[in-house]
Structure formats: structure tokens, C-alpha cells
Design an enzyme around this catalytic site. Sequence first.
Site, PDB file in Angstrom:
ATOM      1  N   LYS A  59       5.505   0.133   8.789  1.00  0.00           N
ATOM      2  CA  LYS A  59       5.264   1.192   7.710  1.00  0.00           C
ATOM      3  C   LYS A  59       6.256   2.258   7.133  1.00  0.00           C
ATOM      4  O   LYS A  59       6.661   2.639   8.473  1.00  0.00           O
ATOM      5  CB  LYS A  59       4.477   2.317   8.528  1.00  0.00           C
ATOM      6  CG  LYS A  59       3.262   3.051   7.770  1.00  0.00           C
ATOM      7  CD  LYS A  59       2.239   3.288   8.175  1.00  0.00           C
ATOM      8  CE  LYS A  59       1.153   4.614   8.329  1.00  0.00           C
ATOM      9  NZ  LYS A  59      -0.232   4.591   9.211  1.00  0.00           N
ATOM     10  N   ALA A 106       3.192   7.566   3.969  1.00  0.00           N
ATOM     11  CA  ALA A 106       4.192   6.187   3.898  1.00  0.00           C
ATOM     12  C   ALA A 106       3.701   5.086   2.588  1.00  0.00           C
ATOM     13  O   ALA A 106       2.521   5.382   2.243  1.00  0.00           O
ATOM     14  CB  ALA A 106       4.246   6.161   5.349  1.00  0.00           C
ATOM     15  N   GLN A 107       4.375   3.909   3.003  1.00  0.00           N
ATOM     16  CA  GLN A 107       4.495   3.148   2.479  1.00  0.00           C
ATOM     17  C   GLN A 107       4.220   1.977   3.364  1.00  0.00           C
ATOM     18  O   GLN A 107       4.551   1.818   4.710  1.00  0.00           O
ATOM     19  CB  GLN A 107       4.115   2.740   1.443  1.00  0.00           C
ATOM     20  CG  GLN A 107       5.771   2.462   1.166  1.00  0.00           C
ATOM     21  CD  GLN A 107       6.487   2.684  -0.156  1.00  0.00           C
ATOM     22  OE1 GLN A 107       6.380   3.105  -1.128  1.00  0.00           O
ATOM     23  NE2 GLN A 107       7.137   1.656  -0.807  1.00  0.00           N
ATOM     24  N   VAL A 108       3.389   0.797   2.415  1.00  0.00           N
ATOM     25  CA  VAL A 108       3.530  -0.439   2.836  1.00  0.00           C
ATOM     26  C   VAL A 108       4.172  -1.827   2.932  1.00  0.00           C
ATOM     27  O   VAL A 108       3.871  -2.308   2.065  1.00  0.00           O
ATOM     28  CB  VAL A 108       2.319  -0.809   4.509  1.00  0.00           C
ATOM     29  CG1 VAL A 108       2.004  -2.014   5.733  1.00  0.00           C
ATOM     30  CG2 VAL A 108       1.331   0.381   5.334  1.00  0.00           C
ATOM     31  N   ALA A 148       0.806   5.680   0.077  1.00  0.00           N
ATOM     32  CA  ALA A 148       0.418   6.499   0.030  1.00  0.00           C
ATOM     33  C   ALA A 148       1.181   7.914   0.771  1.00  0.00           C
ATOM     34  O   ALA A 148       2.005   7.934   0.254  1.00  0.00           O
ATOM     35  CB  ALA A 148      -0.585   6.782   1.496  1.00  0.00           C
ATOM     36  N   SER A 149       0.453   9.176   1.044  1.00  0.00           N
ATOM     37  CA  SER A 149       1.070  10.231   1.032  1.00  0.00           C
ATOM     38  C   SER A 149       2.200  10.547   1.427  1.00  0.00           C
ATOM     39  O   SER A 149       3.729  11.001   0.803  1.00  0.00           O
ATOM     40  CB  SER A 149       0.008  12.013   0.935  1.00  0.00           C
ATOM     41  OG  SER A 149      -0.206  12.092   1.896  1.00  0.00           O
ATOM     42  N   ASP A 176      -9.799   7.561  12.653  1.00  0.00           N
ATOM     43  CA  ASP A 176     -10.261   7.803  11.064  1.00  0.00           C
ATOM     44  C   ASP A 176     -10.913   6.177  11.115  1.00  0.00           C
ATOM     45  O   ASP A 176      -9.352   5.474  10.524  1.00  0.00           O
ATOM     46  CB  ASP A 176      -8.344   7.758  10.753  1.00  0.00           C
ATOM     47  CG  ASP A 176      -8.387   8.324   9.097  1.00  0.00           C
ATOM     48  OD1 ASP A 176      -9.147   8.341   8.502  1.00  0.00           O
ATOM     49  OD2 ASP A 176      -7.302   7.632   8.900  1.00  0.00           O
ATOM     50  N   ALA A 221       1.386  -1.137  -0.128  1.00  0.00           N
ATOM     51  CA  ALA A 221       0.151   0.350  -0.030  1.00  0.00           C
ATOM     52  C   ALA A 221       1.053   1.265  -0.073  1.00  0.00           C
ATOM     53  O   ALA A 221       2.044   0.948   0.670  1.00  0.00           O
ATOM     54  CB  ALA A 221      -0.542   0.038   1.550  1.00  0.00           C
TER      55      ALA A 221
HETATM   56  N1  LIG Z   1      -0.106  -4.510  10.560  1.00  0.00           N
HETATM   57  C1  LIG Z   1      -1.135  -4.608   8.893  1.00  0.00           C
HETATM   58  N2  LIG Z   1      -1.723  -5.725   8.976  1.00  0.00           N
HETATM   59  C2  LIG Z   1      -1.724  -5.679   7.959  1.00  0.00           C
HETATM   60  N3  LIG Z   1      -2.363  -4.871   6.631  1.00  0.00           N
HETATM   61  C3  LIG Z   1      -1.875  -3.636   7.417  1.00  0.00           C
HETATM   62  C4  LIG Z   1      -0.910  -3.714   8.340  1.00  0.00           C
HETATM   63  N4  LIG Z   1      -0.858  -2.205   8.314  1.00  0.00           N
HETATM   64  C5  LIG Z   1      -1.460  -1.976   7.632  1.00  0.00           C
HETATM   65  N5  LIG Z   1      -1.649  -2.422   6.510  1.00  0.00           N
HETATM   66  C6  LIG Z   1      -2.258  -2.136   5.017  1.00  0.00           C
HETATM   67  O1  LIG Z   1      -1.799  -1.183   4.536  1.00  0.00           O
HETATM   68  C7  LIG Z   1      -2.688  -0.758   4.063  1.00  0.00           C
HETATM   69  C8  LIG Z   1      -2.115   1.120   5.136  1.00  0.00           C
HETATM   70  O2  LIG Z   1      -1.586   1.439   6.026  1.00  0.00           O
HETATM   71  P1  LIG Z   1      -2.073   2.558   6.913  1.00  0.00           P
HETATM   72  O3  LIG Z   1      -1.793   2.614   8.775  1.00  0.00           O
HETATM   73  O4  LIG Z   1      -3.193   2.557   6.530  1.00  0.00           O
HETATM   74  O5  LIG Z   1      -1.261   4.490   5.880  1.00  0.00           O
HETATM   75  P2  LIG Z   1      -2.223   5.131   5.745  1.00  0.00           P
HETATM   76  O6  LIG Z   1      -2.053   6.200   6.666  1.00  0.00           O
HETATM   77  O7  LIG Z   1      -1.040   6.159   4.041  1.00  0.00           O
HETATM   78  O8  LIG Z   1      -3.685   4.714   5.547  1.00  0.00           O
HETATM   79  C9  LIG Z   1      -3.640  -0.320   4.946  1.00  0.00           C
HETATM   80  O9  LIG Z   1      -5.107  -0.139   4.482  1.00  0.00           O
HETATM   81  C10 LIG Z   1      -3.946  -2.282   5.283  1.00  0.00           C
HETATM   82  O10 LIG Z   1      -4.782  -2.513   4.113  1.00  0.00           O
END
Ligand SMILES: Nc1ncnc2c1ncn2[C@@H]1O[C@H](COP(=O)(O)OP(=O)(O)O)[C@@H](O)[C@H]1O
Length: 522
Positions: free
Chosen positions: A156, A137-139, A134-135, A291, A132
Site C-alpha cells: 500500500k 493510498a493505492q495498493v 482510494a483517497s 472498519d 485498488a
Molecule cells: N494483503 C492484501 N492482499 C490482497 N488484497 C489486498 C491486501 N491489502 C489490500 N488489498 C486490496 O486493496 C484494497 C484497498 O486496501 P485497503 O488497505 O483497504 O486500503 P484503503 O484504506 O484505501 O481502503 C482492499 O480492499 C483489497 O481489495
Amino acid sequence: MFKKIFMLFKIGRKLSTSGAISSFYQIYNPPIIIKILFFIVGFNFGNKKDNNNLSDGAKLCNALQEMGTTFIKLGQFLATRPDIIGENISKELEKLQDKLPPFDTNIAKKILKTELGKESFDQITNISEPIAAASIAQVHFANINVADQKKDVAIKILRPDVEKIFNEELDALMFLAYIVESLVKKTKRLKLVEIVQLLREITNVEMDFRFEAAAASELYENTKNDLGFDVPKIYWNQTSKKILCLDRIDGISIRDVENLKLQNIDTKKLSKNIIQHFLRHAIRDGFFHADMHQGNLFVSKSGAIVPVDFGIMGRLDKKNRKYLAEILYGFIKRDYQKVAEIHFIAGLVSKEFSKEEFAQSLRSIGEPIFGQAAKNISGGKLLNQLFKNTEKFNMQTQIQLLLLQKTMVVVEGVARKLDPDTNIWNVSKPIIEDWLKNVKDPINKISESIDEASEVLKRLPDLPIIMDKANDVMTLMAEGKFNPNTLAYRSLREEELKLELMRNKIFGGVLVLVIFILLVFK
Ligand SMILES: Nc1ncnc2c1ncn2[C@@H]1O[C@H](COP(=O)(O)OP(=O)(O)O)[C@@H](O)[C@H]1O
Ligand SMILES: [Mg+2]
């Protein structure tokens, strides 16, 4: 100096050419000189973009999105502040997508190594491609070794240089805000400099993942005995300012209702649970995930709700929690006199109005709701109407209560997608009743000086350097403005002094000249 002006020029040009500026003109009619300036910078040199069929709001969203992190954040921030920009634009800005292309996994690995040091980095294996982006960070998914056990984690990672770019662009915006405030006296009341500084403080905290980690662990502590709500565990050894490492969720997105049903998960129960957990966090703990859209919620195999993304949290002090519980309960019971009384006792309504008059206006909000089918009732919408109404009675709504109200609308939306027939009142009532029964202090005994913050800070892990900052930002978010005793306020004053110095260094003429030169050599 020139860099700032150049950046400003780029910003102005982007806004003008996208056509987005016309939506601003709707809320604020600027002096003709500013319109002319935008007309000049927005003049198209033959490369006209054809996006005339889009609405003003869509144009604004597109423009902000193309301009990157700072402007996406600015848009998201303004979306939460209809009190500043008006309902219509704030609705449009809510549609802003927080998406940017991912950065390379090799860069991600380099950041991990530099940030965590070799030892902690070596415990990470199987780093995936970004899942994933976004603006901010990425995961990535990965494994880590903890006490000879292999754990599945999500990591992240902050975008490279995002903090630097953000602060530079905000410097330019700050300068613009200052110039506008100095030149056009009428704009002083818009508090532009303060808004930009507020955005800076809030986003800089969002970009420090130690805060997000601390928020996750606080939510974990608060909810560890609540059945059906699981907060992922944080791995502090693999967490830093730029990195957040937490348990990878093995679950289904709450958006995927079909799949949930296939796995024999009771979506009706889930719908009820999400509302009840949210209310419990807000009213019992005074600390809630702010959120809670579908993208941030998962459901585990056992049917528990699992949240991610703890960057925006809401905090309610005891007085506000009590206020919230009493008014919601009052509305559920249709006891408008009582709700009015609470407003008067808490000093929320100016004495010049009569209690009866206020109760009558509350009835006008409450009664139409009771005439509706259960599935059309919404606590979030009710609060929204209530806050709008109280404004008429000289009451300023606290930012934290607005944040709660907005989140409530989102949570109810998530619940309705799981079960369109959810009766929000029936589901909410037991939680509020329980809490009110257990609280001994009547609302008029709750002292103004209750300081929840100190209690909260005791529970955070030992992070002395960031504590003051966190405390400041909490106050700041709670009040929606700067408190003169905080670090954040001092930094605003410093910022203003700097801006003043800078302004004194240049003359208006120089500014015009530079803009002219930039125009010619664009
Ligand atoms: N602990 C986690 N386990 C599985 N997927 C995760 C986890 N943390 C984040 N993700 C995936 O990554 C995406 C982006 O993470 P998030 O923390 O929501 O970041 P942002 O602040 O950029 O929205 C989430 O919508 C989810 O799909
Ligand atoms: Mg998210």
C-alpha cells in the site's frame, strides 16, 4: 495568507455551487451575513450545474468527493459524529465513496525506492499495476525475497504529496473555523477549531503507515491462537511512513457469497464466526478492527476470516469492556434491573434520577426487541438505542463505545448477508458469558486509573519517535476531545495562538476586499 484565503474562497464556492450548503442550513441556521457571503461566492456565472434532482445529501457527498482527499476525510469523520452534525446528515455522509483515480506505477516505484532505500527496494519484484485506489493510498501486488524465499505481498503506497495538500487545506479550514468562531459567538459551542484539529491529528496518524502496521501486528498477536481468524503478516523491512507491505491474501472476498458456497465454505458458520471474533476482540482484548465492511474482509481457502485495512482501530479500556459485556449480557438475560445498577455503580447516570425509572426505560428498549424474530435482533442497534436513551439521563457516551456500536452494526450486516437467519443473541451469548466468568473484578472495583495504553505500547515494535504521538491520539480518540496533558492538546493551543496572531495582522476590511478582488478575477 493569500493562499489560505484563496483556498477558502474555492471551498466556499464549491460548496455553494453544488447546492450542498443547503443541507448545512438544515442543521445549523447561520446568521444572515454568512448566508449572503455564500450566496455571493456561489453565484453562477452562466455555467449552472444541473443537479437539482439530487437530494441535499447526495449533493453534499458529490461536492466533497470532487474536492478530494481532505474533504472526503472530513465527510467520513463527520459521518462518525452524529453528536455534532445530527443523524440525518451523518447517514448521508456514510455513503461517501472513498475513491480517486490511481497514480502511475512508475511514480509508485520511485516512491518505493526513495522510501525504502536501494537494498530493501531491490528485494521487491513483479510490481503490478494498481489493484485498488482510494483517497489516501493505492495498493499494488508484488513479490519480495525474504531469506531466499519468494513471498507474495500487497504493498500500500501513500499518494504523492497527499500529506502536504491535506495539511494546507486543513490550515485554510482551520482559519475559516477560527474566523467563524471569533465573529459569530454562538458558534463557539460547536468547537469548530477543535474538530478540525482532531481531524488533522487522526488523519495524520492514518497517513503514517507505521501505525497501521503496528495495529496489524498487535491484532495478529492478540488473535494468533484463535481458530478461523488470520491477520496478514507485516514485512517491516518494506514498511515505512509511506509504505505498508504485508502478506498478499489468497482468498475470496466475503462479499462473494456465491463463490464461497461453490468452494464448499460453510457460510452459516462463517456468519457466526465473524460476530464471535469481533466480540472477542472487543471484550477480551479491548482492541478491535473498526472498519469491518465487506471490502476489507476476505475468506481463506480453509474458511478463515482475513481482514485488511488496519487504519481505524478501536480501543476499549478495562472498565468499558466490562461495562459493555455486562450490559449486553443483561439485555440478553432481560435483567433490566441489573443493567440499570451497572450504570449507577459506574457513575454513568446522574444521581438525580431513580434506578427504577432508568430500568423502566431500559425495559422499553429491550422488550420490543425480544418480541421480534431472531433475524431482526441487532446488538448494534440495541446499543444505539441505549446510548440515545442514556443521553436523556445525562450520560455522555464515550467515542470509543460509539465506534464499537457503529462497527457492530456493520459486522452484523456482514453476518446477515452470509446467513440471513443468524441469531445474534445466541451467537453472542457464549462469548460474553465466557469472558464474564473469567473476569474476577466486579465492575465497582475497577479503578478509573487503569491505563491500558502503557501495556499496549510495550507490545508495539520499537518506534520511539511515534510512540508519544500514538499514545496521544489514542487518548484523543478515546475521549473525543483533547486531554490537557497531551502533545495533541499542546499542538492545538499552538495552533490557536498562530491563528490569533494571524487574525491580528489583518483587518476585516482587507478580507472583504480580497474576496471581492478574487470574485472579479476568478
Ligand atoms: N494483503 C492484501 N492482499 C490482497 N488484497 C489486498 C491486501 N491489502 C489490500 N488489498 C486490496 O486493496 C484494497 C484497498 O486496501 P485497503 O488497505 O483497504 O486500503 P484503503 O484504506 O484505501 O481502503 C482492499 O480492499 C483489497 O481489495
Ligand atoms: Mg479498505
